[in-house]
Design a protein around this motif. Structure first.
Motif, mmCIF file in Angstrom:
data_model
loop_
_atom_site.group_PDB
_atom_site.id
_atom_site.type_symbol
_atom_site.label_atom_id
_atom_site.label_comp_id
_atom_site.label_asym_id
_atom_site.label_seq_id
_atom_site.Cartn_x
_atom_site.Cartn_y
_atom_site.Cartn_z
ATOM 1 N N ASN A 124 0.803 -1.228 0.000
ATOM 2 C CA ASN A 124 0.000 0.000 0.000
ATOM 3 C C ASN A 124 0.835 1.276 0.000
ATOM 4 O O ASN A 124 0.318 2.347 -0.324
ATOM 5 C CB ASN A 124 -0.959 0.004 1.196
ATOM 6 C CG ASN A 124 -2.091 -0.996 1.019
ATOM 7 O OD1 ASN A 124 -2.502 -1.277 -0.100
ATOM 8 N ND2 ASN A 124 -2.575 -1.556 2.110
ATOM 9 N N ASN B 262 1.379 3.696 -5.802
ATOM 10 C CA ASN B 262 1.371 4.870 -6.669
ATOM 11 C C ASN B 262 2.657 5.033 -7.475
ATOM 12 O O ASN B 262 2.745 5.914 -8.332
ATOM 13 C CB ASN B 262 1.122 6.137 -5.840
ATOM 14 C CG ASN B 262 2.186 6.361 -4.780
ATOM 15 O OD1 ASN B 262 2.734 5.402 -4.256
ATOM 16 N ND2 ASN B 262 2.474 7.603 -4.449
ATOM 17 N N LEU C 36 -9.815 -3.805 -5.526
ATOM 18 C CA LEU C 36 -10.281 -2.425 -5.623
ATOM 19 C C LEU C 36 -10.289 -1.970 -7.081
ATOM 20 O O LEU C 36 -9.390 -2.311 -7.859
ATOM 21 C CB LEU C 36 -9.386 -1.503 -4.798
ATOM 22 C CG LEU C 36 -9.430 -1.659 -3.268
ATOM 23 C CD1 LEU C 36 -8.408 -0.720 -2.625
ATOM 24 C CD2 LEU C 36 -10.824 -1.346 -2.744
ATOM 25 N N SER C 37 -11.286 -1.189 -7.450
ATOM 26 C CA SER C 37 -11.397 -0.719 -8.837
ATOM 27 C C SER C 37 -10.189 0.128 -9.230
ATOM 28 O O SER C 37 -9.732 0.077 -10.384
ATOM 29 C CB SER C 37 -12.686 0.082 -9.018
ATOM 30 O OG SER C 37 -12.716 1.196 -8.129
ATOM 31 N N SER C 38 -9.654 0.879 -8.265
ATOM 32 C CA SER C 38 -8.486 1.715 -8.558
ATOM 33 C C SER C 38 -7.262 0.867 -8.880
ATOM 34 O O SER C 38 -6.470 1.200 -9.769
ATOM 35 C CB SER C 38 -8.182 2.630 -7.372
ATOM 36 O OG SER C 38 -7.960 1.885 -6.185
ATOM 37 N N THR C 39 -7.122 -0.269 -8.175
ATOM 38 C CA THR C 39 -5.993 -1.174 -8.432
ATOM 39 C C THR C 39 -6.162 -1.880 -9.763
ATOM 40 O O THR C 39 -5.206 -2.032 -10.531
ATOM 41 C CB THR C 39 -5.867 -2.203 -7.301
ATOM 42 O OG1 THR C 39 -5.761 -1.531 -6.040
ATOM 43 C CG2 THR C 39 -4.626 -3.070 -7.497
ATOM 44 N N SER D 139 -7.775 -0.784 -12.310
ATOM 45 C CA SER D 139 -7.526 0.222 -13.342
ATOM 46 C C SER D 139 -6.027 0.465 -13.523
ATOM 47 O O SER D 139 -5.544 0.612 -14.656
ATOM 48 C CB SER D 139 -8.227 1.529 -12.954
ATOM 49 O OG SER D 139 -7.949 2.554 -13.872
ATOM 50 N N LEU D 140 -5.305 0.488 -12.404
ATOM 51 C CA LEU D 140 -3.849 0.668 -12.453
ATOM 52 C C LEU D 140 -3.197 -0.478 -13.209
ATOM 53 O O LEU D 140 -2.334 -0.256 -14.075
ATOM 54 C CB LEU D 140 -3.288 0.750 -11.034
ATOM 55 C CG LEU D 140 -1.763 0.813 -10.894
ATOM 56 C CD1 LEU D 140 -1.210 2.080 -11.555
ATOM 57 C CD2 LEU D 140 -1.359 0.752 -9.418
ATOM 58 N N SER E 103 -4.528 -2.355 -15.452
ATOM 59 C CA SER E 103 -4.899 -2.256 -16.857
ATOM 60 C C SER E 103 -3.978 -1.278 -17.589
ATOM 61 O O SER E 103 -3.523 -1.556 -18.712
ATOM 62 C CB SER E 103 -6.353 -1.795 -16.974
ATOM 63 O OG SER E 103 -6.726 -1.645 -18.321
ATOM 64 N N GLU E 104 -3.683 -0.163 -16.936
ATOM 65 C CA GLU E 104 -2.790 0.828 -17.542
ATOM 66 C C GLU E 104 -1.375 0.280 -17.669
ATOM 67 O O GLU E 104 -0.692 0.491 -18.684
ATOM 68 C CB GLU E 104 -2.782 2.096 -16.690
ATOM 69 C CG GLU E 104 -2.001 3.242 -17.301
ATOM 70 C CD GLU E 104 -2.110 4.537 -16.518
ATOM 71 O OE1 GLU E 104 -1.425 5.506 -16.885
ATOM 72 O OE2 GLU E 104 -2.876 4.572 -15.530
#
Length: 310
Positions: A156, A160, A202-205, A207-208, A210-211
């Motif tokens: 965690n 980023n 988590l959707s943010s993870t 999405s990360l 995927s990028e």
């Protein structure tokens, strides 16, 4: 044993950093390192048995192994068709030893737990992240053919900086990157560690990731992300046995049964001993009793991946 696809060779239990995630201090391990005498015997056995599988070196920090120069010199002998993966945190990389980095028999596996010092705060002490990154670029600049892969221990504190890590790997022209969540390497949990373990759902993870995949595909980078690791297949079905040779020469049957010591590598009968133990793993309609205690399979079922399974 000598027909296995890989053998894990423990060169040293010493390390130059302290990591909260490391279980070495929590399990009973012999202190010390592999003697040069036993190392020579092991290399001779690899050669005499024409072992052509992969030899993985891990546990402690391999770059501080007292006899690493000797080992690297032996691996440079083109007559010895060895393949070594040597794991490291990269801190002690010597920049002036060309034979470390131009050896086609060696692939370096460098693990970073973060891209900045703040990323590893509270998790790792003694490691200078910026120095390691600087050394990696210096090595690849001086020795562009150096075979290297990177591993990012995801938690965690460093989520980023994952894209920065991937871009660094691209700039270094490495051929493979592993992204392994903190719990990959752990068989112990503490309240302290649990708060660092990332929630991969988590959707943010998502999405990360995927990028990150798009970036990797753009640069034809082989990328191993969490969530796409297949369940380990029992060795008796895959044939992917991986014996372990410890610093005193003692042999464990496989990575999934590290606690099962079957003898010493210096024993001329070790191959037949290993083969007899292998007979216990034969699977008919279900897992053998021996394989039911496999650390790799049991941990995977608990959502804890072990190093050999990645």
């Amino acid at each position: 044993m000598w027909q296995c696809k890989s053998i894990f060779l423990n060169l040293t239990n010493f390390c130059n950093v302290r990591c909260k995630k490391c279980i070495s201090l929590k399990v009973i391990r012999k202190r010390g390192e592999l003697s040069k005498e036993i190392l020579i015997k092991i290399l001779n056995l690899f050669e005499s048995h024409h072992f052509c599988g992969l030899i993985r070196c891990g546990v402690g920090e391999n770059l501080i192994y007292s006899h690493l120069d000797y080992l690297m010199g032996q691996l440079f002998d083109v007559k010895k068709k060895f393949r070594f993966d040597i794991l490291t945190n990269g801190l002690a990389f010597p920049l002036d030893k060309e034979f470390y980095y131009t050896n086609p028999s060696v692939r370096w596996g460098v693990t970073l737990d973060g891209m900045t010092q703040d990323d590893i705060k509270g998790l790792q002490s003694g490691l200078d992240v910026e120095l390691v990154k600087k050394k990696l670029f210096q090595i690849k600049k001086r020795y562009p053919t150096c075979n290297m892969y990177l591993n990012y221990t995801l938690h965690n504190n460093n989520l980023n900086h994952l894209i920065d890590f991937i871009k660094m790997g691209i700039d270094l022209n490495v051929n493979q990157i592993f992204v392994t969540p903190l719990k990959v390497f752990e068989n112990h949990y503490t309240e302290f560690l649990s708060k660092y373990i990332p929630n991969l759902s988590l959707s943010s993870t998502i999405s990360l990731f995927s990028e990150v995949k798009k970036i990797a595909n753009q640069y034809c980078l082989k990328l191993n992300l969490p969530g796409n690791t297949p369940a380990p297949i029992p060795c008796a079905l895959s044939g992917n046995y991986s014996p372990i040779i410890d610093i005193d020469g003692m042999v464990s049957f496989c990575s999934g049964r590290e606690n099962v010591k079957i003898g010493n590598i210096t024993n001329s009968a070790i191959d037949s001993i290993w083969s007899k133990v292998k007979e216990k793993t034969v699977i008919k309609s279900q897992l053998s009793n021996f394989c039911k205690n496999c650390l790799n399979i049991n941990n995977f079922n608990k959502h804890i991946l072990s190093v050999p399974s990645i």
